[in-house]
Design an enzyme around this catalytic site. Structure first.
Site, PDB file in Angstrom:
ATOM      1  N   CYS A  61      48.952  57.331 -23.249  1.00  0.00           N
ATOM      2  CA  CYS A  61      47.721  57.169 -22.467  1.00  0.00           C
ATOM      3  C   CYS A  61      46.953  55.929 -22.889  1.00  0.00           C
ATOM      4  O   CYS A  61      46.296  55.283 -22.082  1.00  0.00           O
ATOM      5  CB  CYS A  61      46.806  58.369 -22.659  1.00  0.00           C
ATOM      6  SG  CYS A  61      47.620  59.926 -22.417  1.00  0.00           S
ATOM      7  N   SER A  62      47.017  55.608 -24.186  1.00  0.00           N
ATOM      8  CA  SER A  62      46.196  54.521 -24.711  1.00  0.00           C
ATOM      9  C   SER A  62      46.657  53.156 -24.230  1.00  0.00           C
ATOM     10  O   SER A  62      45.972  52.172 -24.449  1.00  0.00           O
ATOM     11  CB  SER A  62      46.179  54.561 -26.243  1.00  0.00           C
ATOM     12  OG  SER A  62      45.517  55.732 -26.644  1.00  0.00           O
TER      13      SER A  62
END
Lengths: 204, 203
Positions: free
Chosen positions: A91-92
């Site tokens: 996600c990052s």
């Protein structure tokens, strides 16, 4: 005895699989990323399908606004990017990638709404590490995961799937991709779908 | 037999604890094999194969004008020093660093003494060719970029975080040895180039 040996072998194989990451981590997040390990690829059942109207929702955004899906009706194609959780590896980097392709979204008269079940303070801190984002980041925190659940994207652990939903200007769902949670969907998948939808504004 | 059983049980528990530790690590877990150690100065770089680029100017730059096969290895590039940027289109620091890295490339190209000796390439780890193309276009990157979509090269390089800079020599005792291994940005491109030019003869 043989069963025990098989057990050892299985554990060893499992250990080797888990130890091989499916992503590359960016330095900018330093030591802040929590690695949850390899998760079940998909852990929910879709409640909607393409061709159906997208359920309307209103959610608070990190920007301080309240964003409603219906506000984009007849104006923009909307891409919903559901991500499981802040401060996790895949996600990052997914949203920072989207952050450099605003031109591609503009080209197809589309906008992006990032959605996570995290609360606003967490999303504020996490997305702050990504630099200035051009798109709205929405918090589906309370009632917990209600929007994710309305699409059938809420996993049993309380986080959402890693999913891309494209909604056309008539509010109709034109594309759903529930990705393996452990992997980032390639950008070309999204771009190809936007191209198809903008070339054919009404579903067949 | 009983003793064998208890040893096996102990092994099972040890493996279970180890796999749990590995899976819960905050960083992408380091694998247990030798090949995935991060690049170390003075050590050789594992052999890396890349797809032969189609563009004639890139081929000329790399000294691959006559290449006929679909892929090539780094040793085939004409250079004294090869600087490799390990990046990802999705990495915010790689995005922020792109203009600085471009400046470095322009400085090398503008220097008559160094332009033939120092070459640069970028490898987009976990990026598809499309994604590498997006990065190239967005930041106007002029040096050759390659995609490592299945992370095969990334694994060979010890799963370094991005951006990561590795320089290797192609001459003398330092042939194929790593001379620069650096995580994060390059800092001031003028100073970085100065330190690279001191290494340019690979002595």
């Amino acid at each position: 005895m043989r069963a025990r040996l098989n057990h050892i072998t299985a554990t060893l194989i499992c250990m080797l699989i888990i130890s091989t990451p499916l992503w590359a981590t960016a330095k900018s997040f330093n030591e802040s990323i929590y690695n949850p390990g390899l998760l079940k690829p998909i852990d929910s059942l879709l409640k909607l399908k393409t061709g159906e109207m997208a359920p309307d929702f209103s959610l608070p955004a990190v920007s301080g606004k309240t964003i409603s899906l219906k506000d984009y009706r007849n104006k923009k194609i909307v891409v919903l990017s559901f991500i499981p959780a802040a401060w996790t590896p895949v996600c990052s980097d997914q949203w920072p990638g989207y952050n450099i392709v605003e031109e591609i979204f503009n080209e197809y008269d589309a906008t992006l709404l990032g959605i996570s079940v995290d609360n606003i303070p967490t999303l504020f801190s996490w997305t702050g590490q990504m630099g200035r984002l051009w798109f709205e980041v929405l918090s589906d925190f309370w009632p917990h995961g209600e929007v994710a659940d309305s699409f059938g994207l809420l996993r049993s652990s309380g986080v959402s799937e890693r999913a891309l939903i494209i909604i056309d200007k008539n509010g109709i769902i034109r594309f759903i991709k529930v990705n393996d949670i452990n992997q980032r969907p390639p950008l070309e998948t999204l771009v190809n779908e936007l191209q198809k939808i903008s070339a054919q504004p009404k579903p067949q | 037999m009983k003793k064998v059983k208890s040893v096996n049980r102990a092994l099972c528990i040890a493996f279970a604890i180890l796999s749990l530790t590995v899976s819960c690590a905050h960083q992408p877990a380091a694998s247990l094999t030798e090949s995935v150690k991060p690049p170390t100065i003075g050590k050789p770089l594992p052999q890396i194969s890349l797809s032969t680029p189609e563009g004639s100017s890139i081929r000329t730059y790399l000294g691959l004008s006559n290449a006929t096969s679909e892929s090539f290895i780094l040793g085939e590039i004409e250079y004294n020093i090869l600087l490799i940027e390990i990046f990802s289109m999705y990495c915010p620091l790689c995005q922020r660093e792109a203009p600085t890295v471009n400046q470095l490339y322009k400085k090398i190209r503008a220097d008559q003494k160094l332009s033939g000796k120092i070459k640069m390439i970028g490898i987009g780890v976990g990026n598809s060719a499309f994604e590498v193309g997006v990065f190239k276009k967005k930041y106007g990157v002029e040096f050759p970029l390659f995609a490592d979509s299945n992370l095969k090269i990334h694994k060979k390089l010890g799963q370094v975080r991005t951006p990561y800079f590795i320089a290797i020599c192609n001459q003398g005792e330092m042939k194929n040895r790593i001379v620069i291994s650096k995580l994060g940005g390059i800092g001031d491109p003028h100073n970085f180039l100065k330190s690279m030019s001191e290494l340019a003869d690979c002595r």
